[in-house]
Design an enzyme around this catalytic site. Structure first.
Site, PDB file in Angstrom:
ATOM      1  N   ARG A  52     -18.706  30.656  44.622  1.00 44.33           N
ATOM      2  CA  ARG A  52     -19.596  31.480  45.441  1.00 44.33           C
ATOM      3  C   ARG A  52     -20.113  32.282  44.677  1.00 44.33           C
ATOM      4  O   ARG A  52     -19.551  33.343  43.874  1.00 44.33           O
ATOM      5  CB  ARG A  52     -18.752  31.667  46.612  1.00 44.33           C
ATOM      6  CG  ARG A  52     -18.574  30.856  47.491  1.00 44.33           C
ATOM      7  CD  ARG A  52     -19.743  29.805  48.104  1.00 44.33           C
ATOM      8  NE  ARG A  52     -19.368  28.934  49.252  1.00 44.33           N
ATOM      9  CZ  ARG A  52     -19.205  27.887  48.852  1.00 44.33           C
ATOM     10  NH1 ARG A  52     -19.577  27.522  47.766  1.00 44.33           N
ATOM     11  NH2 ARG A  52     -19.006  26.923  49.857  1.00 44.33           N
ATOM     12  N   GLY A 136     -21.670  34.448  54.561  1.00 46.64           N
ATOM     13  CA  GLY A 136     -21.831  33.223  53.826  1.00 46.64           C
ATOM     14  C   GLY A 136     -22.187  33.783  52.242  1.00 46.64           C
ATOM     15  O   GLY A 136     -21.710  33.048  51.502  1.00 46.64           O
ATOM     16  N   GLU A 163     -36.782  57.921  47.981  1.00 46.32           N
ATOM     17  CA  GLU A 163     -36.278  56.602  48.174  1.00 46.32           C
ATOM     18  C   GLU A 163     -37.229  55.523  48.357  1.00 46.32           C
ATOM     19  O   GLU A 163     -37.002  54.551  49.031  1.00 46.32           O
ATOM     20  CB  GLU A 163     -35.252  56.597  49.315  1.00 46.32           C
ATOM     21  CG  GLU A 163     -34.223  57.795  48.968  1.00 46.32           C
ATOM     22  CD  GLU A 163     -33.030  57.794  50.200  1.00 46.32           C
ATOM     23  OE1 GLU A 163     -33.369  57.097  51.220  1.00 46.32           O
ATOM     24  OE2 GLU A 163     -32.230  58.546  49.894  1.00 46.32           O
TER      25      GLU A 163
END
Length: 212
Positions: A52, A136, A163
Site C-alpha cells: 500500500r 484507504g 503560505e
C-alpha cells in the site's frame, strides 16, 4: 455456530497488522511511504503479503464559525488544486482550517487559523467529532468544531502570503449555506458535516451561546 450478524466488530487491532517493510518513496511538503504488510482475515487465515502507498499527512483542525444571534455562518473561499480537471470551480467554500503543529492543541490551532484566515476570534468552541479523511491511503485525522463568533464585521481578504493563501471571507445565512449543500455548491466533507451538525443542534446552540 454463530452467524456473521452475531460477531461483534473490531476483533482485530493495531497489533494484528504486521508491517514487514516500509520505505519512504517521496519526501516534500508531505511524505509518501510504501508499505509491505499482512494481517489476519475474518475467515481465520492470513492475507498474503501486499503493498500500500500511504500519504503521510498530519492531523488538522477545522472550525465552522457561527453567529448565533444573526444565525449566520462564515465561510472561506480559496483555491484548491485537488479540484483541477473536474466540472466545477476549483475555488471552494470551506471552514476555517489548518494543520496541527507539534505541541498545539486543536483549540489553539482553531484560534490561530481563525485570526490568520478570517480575522476572527472564537468566544467558544464546541467539538463536533473527529474523523479520518481517506483512511484507504492517507493518515490525516480531522478535529472538527463549531465556534462562536460575531459575523457583524466579518469579511475581506485574508491569509498568510508566505503560505500562498488568498482567502475571501463570506458571511452566509445558515439556511442559505444548507441550501448550498443540496445544490452542490458546497461539496467538501468538513463543511458538509459541520453544517449538518449545526442544523441538528441549531436551537440548543442559539439558546446556550446567546450573544458572542
Amino acid at each position: 455456530m454463530p452467524t456473521d450478524n452475531a460477531v461483534k466488530p473490531f476483533q482485530f487491532g493495531q497489533r494484528d497488522v504486521h508491517v514487514e517493510r516500509r520505505e519512504t518513496v517521496f519526501q516534500g511538503f508531505f511524505r509518501m511511504d510504501k508499505l509491505w504488510l499482512t494481517h489476519p482475515r475474518f475467515a481465520g487465515d492470513h492475507m498474503p503479503q501486499f503493498t500500500r502507498e500511504l500519504f503521510i499527512r498530519g492531523d488538522a483542525t477545522c472550525v465552522l464559525p457561527y453567529d448565533p444571534e444573526r444565525d449566520e455562518v462564515v465561510l472561506l473561499e480559496q483555491f484548491r488544486a485537488g479540484v483541477l480537471g473536474r466540472d466545477q470551480s476549483p475555488w471552494l467554500l470551506e471552514l476555517v482550517a489548518g494543520m496541527n503543529e507539534d505541541g498545539e492543541t486543536p483549540e489553539q490551532v482553531a484560534q490561530r487559523e481563525a485570526q490568520e484566515e478570517a480575522g476572527l476570534q472564537f468566544s467558544q468552541l464546541e467539538k463536533i467529532c473527529e474523523y479520518l479523511v481517506s483512511p484507504g491511503g492517507s493518515t490525516e485525522l480531522i478535529h472538527l468544531y463549531c465556534g462562536q463568533v460575531s459575523s457583524e464585521h466579518a469579511g475581506g481578504v485574508h491569509g498568510v502570503e508566505a503560505e500562498h493563501e488568498d482567502i475571501r471571507v463570506h458571511v452566509v445565512a445558515l439556511d442559505e449555506a444548507l441550501a448550498m449543500i443540496v445544490d452542490g455548491r458546497i461539496n467538501n466533507a468538513a463543511a458538509i458535516i459541520a453544517l449538518q451538525w449545526l442544523q441538528i443542534h441549531r436551537s440548543r446552540i442559539r439558546e446556550s451561546w446567546g450573544r458572542p
